[in-house]
Design an enzyme around this catalytic site. Structure first.
Site, PDB file in Angstrom:
ATOM      1  N   PHE A 164      49.449  35.594  36.226  1.00 28.11           N
ATOM      2  CA  PHE A 164      48.014  35.328  36.613  1.00 28.11           C
ATOM      3  C   PHE A 164      47.873  33.952  35.696  1.00 28.11           C
ATOM      4  O   PHE A 164      48.157  33.936  34.643  1.00 28.11           O
ATOM      5  CB  PHE A 164      47.028  36.384  36.091  1.00 28.11           C
ATOM      6  CG  PHE A 164      45.586  35.710  36.060  1.00 28.11           C
ATOM      7  CD1 PHE A 164      44.956  36.238  37.283  1.00 28.11           C
ATOM      8  CD2 PHE A 164      44.906  35.089  35.167  1.00 28.11           C
ATOM      9  CE1 PHE A 164      43.695  35.747  37.555  1.00 28.11           C
ATOM     10  CE2 PHE A 164      43.660  34.575  35.486  1.00 28.11           C
ATOM     11  CZ  PHE A 164      42.991  35.216  36.553  1.00 28.11           C
ATOM     12  N   CYS A 165      47.625  33.090  36.680  1.00 25.00           N
ATOM     13  CA  CYS A 165      47.476  31.713  36.083  1.00 25.00           C
ATOM     14  C   CYS A 165      45.950  31.067  35.856  1.00 25.00           C
ATOM     15  O   CYS A 165      45.210  31.093  36.847  1.00 25.00           O
ATOM     16  CB  CYS A 165      48.148  30.470  36.788  1.00 25.00           C
ATOM     17  SG  CYS A 165      48.067  28.881  36.142  1.00 25.00           S
TER      18      CYS A 165
END
Length: 450
Positions: A164-165
């Site tokens: 997850f960025c």
């Protein structure tokens, strides 16, 4: 009824829940990160346009012909990475099944038929135990494909989940990994061009000339007519009053506050920091581009905690960028949706789903007896490989189907693009369809005992 993973906006349901119509991560950290990414790009555009272009044709060419296209592609890639479904498994998804005839079973059946065995020349069914269907208890016991992993931020299982960025405000998976890589690429390009424009401006403002006190008024009047400033007069900023009334001023207008501008300093620091960050992330993603495997899959394979479930489904195209060939092409560098060859999208994702499916966790029919009938059933054996890491189960088919399969055995259904990728027509279907077909087949008449 309110859904905790959904918001209603302009008449639509946005979110990451199973019932959301449009994908949008509502994580606070992700929203802050993506706003920061947007802000950095727009801040750089404003500062460059207002501080670095005046009276510099070279800077103008670099800005309009290189920086603006790169910034547009970076912003478009950021938007696509933010709003694209990364490959979340929908509720009601079910396993794919590949049906094919085993050459060993065919040879065994022929030899048994020639020897006239007690089973009427038919091979005995396999007794290999069937592995239970993988489920995710955090996703309402929904089916979990082999290459999917649960993302705690979005609350969904994502196929080929990488991470997850927060900078794109979304999970990175099979369907938006391309946009994430393009965002890194074009952000690095814009940061490089920003530093280049700063260097051009520093050189541009490095020239100073000496003028006498009477000549400075003429320079000031000429400069005001051109809409710029050479630097304050009277010994102010940008001037150096020498002996005999001679002053040193900047040769070009607009340079008086270049070195003292806080906006220029902020542009330099943000460009340098984001250049280092994007280059570091880009180097890490190079392995994902080459191998087609996500970060979790690569980590598990390095420590030996992975089987064949993480392997790529084909070498005929790049799973991250799609297309018809594994070779680099123009569409790799454009923020367009990933397109796979016909019939291969569901194979890459590892599940079958349609809008007509019930919005509940898939329950395979209890047809163990139908899948492994008694040896007295005068039907041929047929192999059915379920796409769950190479699991093999046995089904039954009429002798005519066995003869047809023997005439043209399918060596490799999944990896053959020459078959026009018509997997939905020839080999790939859901488990329920196989079970229902077996269940609805008429059984042979019972034997009577005198």
């Amino acid at each position: 009824m309110s859904d905790p993973g959904t918001i209603y906006f302009f008449g639509g349901r946005f979110g990451t829940s199973f019932h959301a119509e449009k994908w949008l991560s509502l994580d606070a950290c992700g929203l802050a990160g993506v706003c920061c990414s947007w802000g950095v790009h727009f801040f750089a555009l404003v500062v460059i346009a207002s501080k670095l272009l005046s009276n510099s044709p070279l800077a103008a060419v670099i800005f309009f012909f290189l920086y603006i296209p790169a910034a547009f592609l970076a912003i478009a890639s950021l938007y696509k990475a933010w709003t694209t479904d990364p490959g979340a498994v929908p509720l009601g998804a079910r396993p794919l099944t590949v049906v094919r005839r085993s050459a060993s079973e065919l040879s065994n059946g022929s030899s048994n038929s020639a020897s006239g065995g007690a089973d009427g020349g038919l091979s005995s069914p396999s007794t290999k135990p069937r592995r239970a269907m993988r489920r995710c208890h955090k996703c309402n016991d929904n089916y979990k494909p082999p290459r999917a992993h649960h993302d705690s931020v979005t609350g969904r299982c994502v196929v080929k989940f990488d991470h997850f960025c927060p900078w794109v405000g979304n999970a990175v998976g099979a369907m938006n990994h391309k946009f994430f890589c393009l965002f890194l690429l074009y952000t690095a390009v814009t940061c490089t061009l920003s530093l280049l424009l700063l260097g051009v401006r520093a050189v541009h403002c490095g020239y100073m000339i000496d003028v006498e006190e009477g000549e400075k008024d003429a320079f000031d009047n000429n400069n005001n007519a051109r809409g710029g400033t050479y630097g304050g007069g009277g010994g102010g900023e940008g001037t150096d009053r020498g002996l005999g009334g001679v002053e040193s001023i900047y040769r070009y207008p607009g340079c008086s506050n270049f070195y003292s501008s806080h906006a220029v300093l902020g542009l330099f620091l943000s460009s340098l920091i984001f250049l280092v960050f994007t280059c570091s992330m880009g180097c890490e993603q190079m392995e994902a581009v080459e191998t087609g495997k996500g970060k979790i899959a690569r980590m598990k394979m390095r420590v030996g905690d992975a089987g064949t479930e993480f392997r790529t489904v084909t070498e005929e195209f790049n799973e991250m960028f799609g297309g018809q060939s594994p070779e680099m092409a123009l569409h790799w560098f454009l923020p367009f949706n990933v397109e796979f060859p016909r019939g291969m999208k569901k194979v890459v994702l590892g599940y079958d789903w349609d809008e007509s499916f019930d919005p509940e966790a898939f329950e395979p029919p209890t047809t163990r007896a139908a899948i492994n009938p008694s040896p007295s059933d005068p039907l041929g054996d047929h192999e059915m490989q379920q796409m769950e890491g190479g699991e093999m189960i046995q089904a039954r088919t009429p002798p005519s189907a066995v003869v047809g399969a023997a005439a043209a055995p399918i060596k490799d259904v999944l990896l053959s693009r020459e078959s026009e990728m018509s997997l939905t027509e020839i080999s790939v279907h859901s488990e329920s369809s196989v079970a229902s077909g077996i269940k609805n087949r008429k059984s042979p008449p019972p034997k009577t005992i005198d």
